[in-house]
Design an enzyme around this catalytic site. Structure first.
Site, PDB file in Angstrom:
ATOM      1  N   TYR A  35      -1.843  11.579  10.495  1.00 39.54           N
ATOM      2  CA  TYR A  35      -1.162  10.999  11.427  1.00 39.54           C
ATOM      3  C   TYR A  35      -1.940   9.505  12.138  1.00 39.54           C
ATOM      4  O   TYR A  35      -1.565   8.714  12.069  1.00 39.54           O
ATOM      5  CB  TYR A  35      -0.029  11.538  11.478  1.00 39.54           C
ATOM      6  CG  TYR A  35       0.905  10.847  12.561  1.00 39.54           C
ATOM      7  CD1 TYR A  35       2.647  10.508  12.059  1.00 39.54           C
ATOM      8  CD2 TYR A  35       1.119  10.141  13.774  1.00 39.54           C
ATOM      9  CE1 TYR A  35       3.343   9.966  12.046  1.00 39.54           C
ATOM     10  CE2 TYR A  35       2.015   9.866  13.970  1.00 39.54           C
ATOM     11  CZ  TYR A  35       3.363   9.496  13.652  1.00 39.54           C
ATOM     12  OH  TYR A  35       4.650   8.595  14.060  1.00 39.54           O
TER      13      TYR A  35
ATOM     14  N   ASN B 188       9.510   0.893   8.997  1.00 41.24           N
ATOM     15  CA  ASN B 188       9.487   1.907   9.491  1.00 41.24           C
ATOM     16  C   ASN B 188       8.633   3.396   9.094  1.00 41.24           C
ATOM     17  O   ASN B 188       8.955   4.108  10.219  1.00 41.24           O
ATOM     18  CB  ASN B 188      10.767   2.188  10.243  1.00 41.24           C
ATOM     19  CG  ASN B 188      10.951   3.431  11.341  1.00 41.24           C
ATOM     20  OD1 ASN B 188      10.967   3.842  12.440  1.00 41.24           O
ATOM     21  ND2 ASN B 188      12.102   4.104  10.459  1.00 41.24           N
TER      22      ASN B 188
ATOM     23  N   ASP C  30      16.032   3.813   1.794  1.00 42.46           N
ATOM     24  CA  ASP C  30      15.264   5.101   2.577  1.00 42.46           C
ATOM     25  C   ASP C  30      15.426   6.228   1.769  1.00 42.46           C
ATOM     26  O   ASP C  30      16.099   6.086   0.267  1.00 42.46           O
ATOM     27  CB  ASP C  30      16.208   5.437   3.584  1.00 42.46           C
ATOM     28  CG  ASP C  30      16.195   7.205   4.613  1.00 42.46           C
ATOM     29  OD1 ASP C  30      15.734   6.773   5.613  1.00 42.46           O
ATOM     30  OD2 ASP C  30      15.332   8.444   4.059  1.00 42.46           O
TER      31      ASP C  30
END
Length: 262
Positions: A169, A102, A49
């Site tokens: 997006y 992800n 992350d």
């Protein structure tokens, strides 16, 4: 031959035993729920992350549950950072067999004709280029090990439909679906299955902080009568990574409470 002769019998508590998994954007939300689900299935998990502190806290929380976990900082817009995270996974756990790409961001809301150019580039770099960079470095490592593997790319319901004000997006998530299909066509014969999931609106603290009327209106868009949970998405991802999904490749699976069906 009967169905029972061809369907693998799997102990879900050990279905990923001996496998190393890299999950990007795993400090919270869907990423963390997925890392936990894989770990509970026996996988050794790398929490990757941009939020280093969050990743370390998440890894510590999983380790407290008895899951083998490690944290690494990852900027998916940097090929070098992605390559380093993959190398870290192999150095830490000895291999890489499973990956969940992800990491992503939302971006501002504006009509396409008014969308900020820099904002558009930032969203596409993170949500689309980041998935490409991830597969670019994950696939050679998985292939070289010669044991097969599986990858799940996290797209969105907006990989199927449009959404006013979200040009960047929507474009990125449609691209993720196309990348998934292309890579699956290239690597399925090598024993590497690649699929995508399309989560709908998922319960998060941010959504809970919405004005109640706005929240109720969002829920009303879902025939299921509620929003989804990170754990429900994680369960689908785990299935697609498992041997239970051994003939599923190059496909895009929605988990949206029938949002896109109406």
């Amino acid at each position: 031959m009967s169905t029972s002769d061809t369907t693998p019998v799997t102990d879900h508590a050990s279905e990923f035993a001996g496998r190393a998994a890299l999950v990007t954007g795993a400090a919270s939300g869907i990423g963390l729920a997925t890392a936990r689900r894989l770990g509970r299935g026996g996988a050794k998990v790398v929490i990757a992350d941009y939020n280093t502190e969050g990743a370390e806290q998440a890894a510590a929380a999983l380790e407290a549950e008895g899951i083998e976990a490690a944290a690494v900082r990852l900027d998916v817009t940097s090929p070098e950072s992605v390559e380093a995270a993959v190398a870290f996974t192999v150095a830490t756990f000895g291999s890489l067999g499973l990956a969940v790409n992800n990491a992503g961001i939302g971006g501002p809301s504006a009509p396409t004709g008014e969308y900020d150019i820099d904002a558009y580039s930032r969203v596409v770099r993170t949500n689309l280029d980041g998935v490409f960079y991830s597969m670019r470095y994950e696939l050679p490592v998985i292939e070289a090990a010669g044991k097969g593997g599986a990858i799940v790319n996290v797209a969105s319901i907006l990989g199927k439909v449009g959404f006013a004000g979200s040009a960047a997006y929507v474009a990125a998530k449609h691209g993720v679906v196309g990348l998934t299909e292309t890579a699956a066509a290239e690597y399925s014969a090598k024993g590497i299955r690649i699929n995508a999931v399309g989560p709908g609106f998922i319960e998060t603290p941010l959504l809970k902080s919405m004005d109640q009327d706005a929240y109720d209106g969002l829920v009303a868009l879902h025939p299921a009568g509620r929003l989804g949970t990170s754990e429900e998405v994680a369960e689908l991802i785990a299935f697609l990574l498992s041997d239970r999904a051994s003939f599923i490749a190059g496909s895009y699976h929605l988990v949206d409470g029938a949002y896109t069906a109406v």
